[in-house]
Design an enzyme around this catalytic site. Structure first.
Site, mmCIF file in Angstrom:
data_model
loop_
_atom_site.group_PDB
_atom_site.id
_atom_site.type_symbol
_atom_site.label_atom_id
_atom_site.label_comp_id
_atom_site.label_asym_id
_atom_site.label_seq_id
_atom_site.Cartn_x
_atom_site.Cartn_y
_atom_site.Cartn_z
ATOM 1 N N CYS A 1 0.825 -1.205 0.000
ATOM 2 C CA CYS A 1 0.000 0.000 0.000
ATOM 3 C C CYS A 1 0.862 1.259 0.000
ATOM 4 O O CYS A 1 0.596 2.209 -0.745
ATOM 5 C CB CYS A 1 -0.934 -0.004 1.212
ATOM 6 S SG CYS A 1 -1.962 1.479 1.355
ATOM 7 N N CYS B 1 -6.369 -3.214 7.316
ATOM 8 C CA CYS B 1 -7.543 -2.358 7.379
ATOM 9 C C CYS B 1 -8.781 -3.025 6.797
ATOM 10 O O CYS B 1 -9.898 -2.783 7.247
ATOM 11 C CB CYS B 1 -7.267 -1.047 6.650
ATOM 12 S SG CYS B 1 -6.943 -1.247 4.871
#
Length: 376
Positions: A101, A222
Site C-alpha cells: 500500500c 484495514c
C-alpha cells in the site's frame, strides 16, 4: 521574499498524522490535509469505518485551520494491493499489504496527486521514520526521470536519499516503507521521525486533538478489521482441505481448510491438541501442512534465505555488493523483529544474468537462525 512552502499531509483520522500536520503548521508551512479512502466495504458490524476516519481527519483540519481534501483510491487499492494480497496467499506466500500500500498508494497515487493536482512542494505522513534530508533540502528536490532502454537498470541516482530509522525504536515504521521509490522519498517529510509516541500523544492532548487521541491505534489489515482472518480469506479463495502432519513421524494430527492459509513458523491451531505445534513446510500438491512441536524444534530454523528481485531504496545496489558479490548487513522479515546480522550474497534467478541490481540475493544469518512466530 521566499514563498511559503506548501506541504500536503496525508491524514488517516489518527493521532500520528494529526500531530504531523500540526508540527508542519508550526514550522510555518502552508499545509493541506488529504484523507485517502482505500477500502469501501462495511466492517463486521455493518459500519463503514472509513467514513468515521474521514470525519475525524476533517475535524483535525478544522482545528488546525487548514484545507481538507478527500480522494478515493478504492480501485487502485483493489488492483495493486488487495489482488496482490490474494495472489500471494494463493501461491503459498505471506504478503504484507501495508508495504505494498505504501509503495503503490500513499507514495505513488497520493504523491502524484499532491504534487500534480495540489501543487505540493513536498508531502508528509505520520510515519515514524526519517530520511537523510532536512526540510529545505526536500524542497530543493526535483523529479529525476529514469532513462529508458538498455541502461535503465544501471541508472545511478546522485546523492541518493537514505531511509533512516526513527528515534522511537519501538514505533519505527521503516519496515513498512522499504518499497518506497527514491523519487517519492526525496520529496517526503516525516515530522514524527525524531519523536516518541508518548510525546506525540502529549502534543495532541495540549492542542485540542482529543478526538483522535482517544481512538484505539489501528493494528492489522484495514480491510479485515476484527473479523476472523481464515474466514475472511476463504470468502475470496477456494478452500483446499488437507491434513496437518507431524514432521517427526508423519502422523496425521488433524485437518485444515487450505495449506495457503498458513505461514512458515506460524502456530497451527489443531483441534483436539493442547500443546502448540508450528508450521514447518507446506505441500502445495497434496495440500498437507507439516508441523513441529515446540518453538525450539530444529525443523523451524533456517540460516539461508533466498529472495527474488531486490528493491534498492537508493535504486542501485551497494558498491560493496557489486564489487565483492557479498556484504555484511542486518535484516528483519517482520515489523518490530530484532535485527539479525547476516551476509548478503548476489544470486542468480533462472533466465537472468547474475546481477545484484536485477536478480536474486541470498541471506546467510550469522547470529543463529530466525525464530518461529505465533500468528499473521
Amino acid at each position: 521574499m521566499q514563498a511559503v512552502r506548501h506541504v500536503v499531509c496525508a491524514l488517516s483520522g489518527g493521532v500520528d498524522s494529526a500531530v504531523a500536520a500540526l508540527l508542519l503548521r508550526r514550522r510555518g508551512y502552508q499545509v493541506t490535509g488529504v484523507f485517502m479512502k482505500n477500502w469501501d466495504s462495511l466492517d463486521e458490524h455493518g459500519v463503514c469505518t472509513a467514513d468515521k476516519d474521514c470525519e475525524d481527519a476533517y475535524r483535525v483540519c478544522q482545528i488546525l485551520d487548514i484545507p481538507f481534501h478527500q480522494v478515493s483510491y478504492v480501485k487502485e487499492y483493489w488492483n495493486d494491493v488487495f489482488s496482490d494480497f490474494l495472489n500471494e496467499y494463493e501461491k503459498g506466500r505471506t504478503p504484507n499489504p501495508d508495504i505494498v500500500c505504501n509503495k503503490h498508494i500513499k507514495f505513488s497515487c497520493f504523491f502524484h496527486y499532491a504534487v500534480d493536482n495540489l501543487g505540493a512542494d513536498a508531502i508528509a505522513t505520520g510515519h515514524y521514520a526519517r530520511t537523510s534530508l532536512e526540510d529545505e533540502e526536500v524542497f530543493e528536490q526535483k523529479h529525476v526521470k529514469k532513462p529508458e532502454g538498455l541502461f535503465r537498470n544501471r541508472f545511478e541516482v546522485r546523492n541518493a536519499v537514505k531511509l533512516l530509522q526513527a528515534a522511537d525504536s519501538f514505533k519505527d515504521q521503516t519496515f513498512f516503507l522499504s518499497q518506497v521509490s527514491q523519487d517519492a522519498l526525496r520529496r517526503t517529510i516525516f515530522p514524527l521521525g525524531g519523536l516518541t509516541k508518548e510525546f506525540v500523544k502529549k502534543i495532541a492532548a495540549e492542542n485540542r486533538l482529543h478526538h483522535v487521541l482517544q481512538k484505539k491505534e489501528s493494528m492489522g489489515m484495514c480491510f479485515i478489521g476484527k473479523r476472523n482472518f481464515e474466514h475472511f480469506l476463504l470468502q475470496y479463495l477456494q478452500p483446499r482441505p488437507g491434513h496437518f502432519i507431524s514432521i517427526e513421524d508423519n502422523k496425521v494430527l488433524g485437518t485444515h481448510k487450505g495449506w495457503f492459509l498458513y505461514t512458515l513458523g506460524q502456530r497451527a491451531n489443531i483441534g483436539g491438541l493442547r500443546e502448540p505445534w508450528y508450521v514447518v513446510e507446506k505441500d502445495s500438491v497434496k495440500g498437507n501442512v507439516f508441523v513441529a512441536p515446540r518453538t525450539d524444534h530444529p525443523a523451524l530454523y533456517r540460516d539461508l534465505l533466498r529472495t527474488s528481485r531486490v528493491h534498492w531504496i537508493a535504486e542501485e545496489p551497494p558498491a560493496a555488493l557489486v564489487r565483492d558479490k557479498m556484504m555484511e548487513c542486518h535484516f528483519r522479515f517482520r515489523h518490530q523483529m530484532a535485527l539479525v546480522r547476516c551476509v548478503l550474497q548476489g544470486g542468480r534467478v533462472p533466465g537472468q544474468r547474475e546481477d545484484p541490481a536485477a536478480g536474486a540475493v541470498c541471506l546467510h544469518t550469522t547470529e543463529g537462525p530466525a525464530q518461529s512466530w505465533d500468528g499473521h
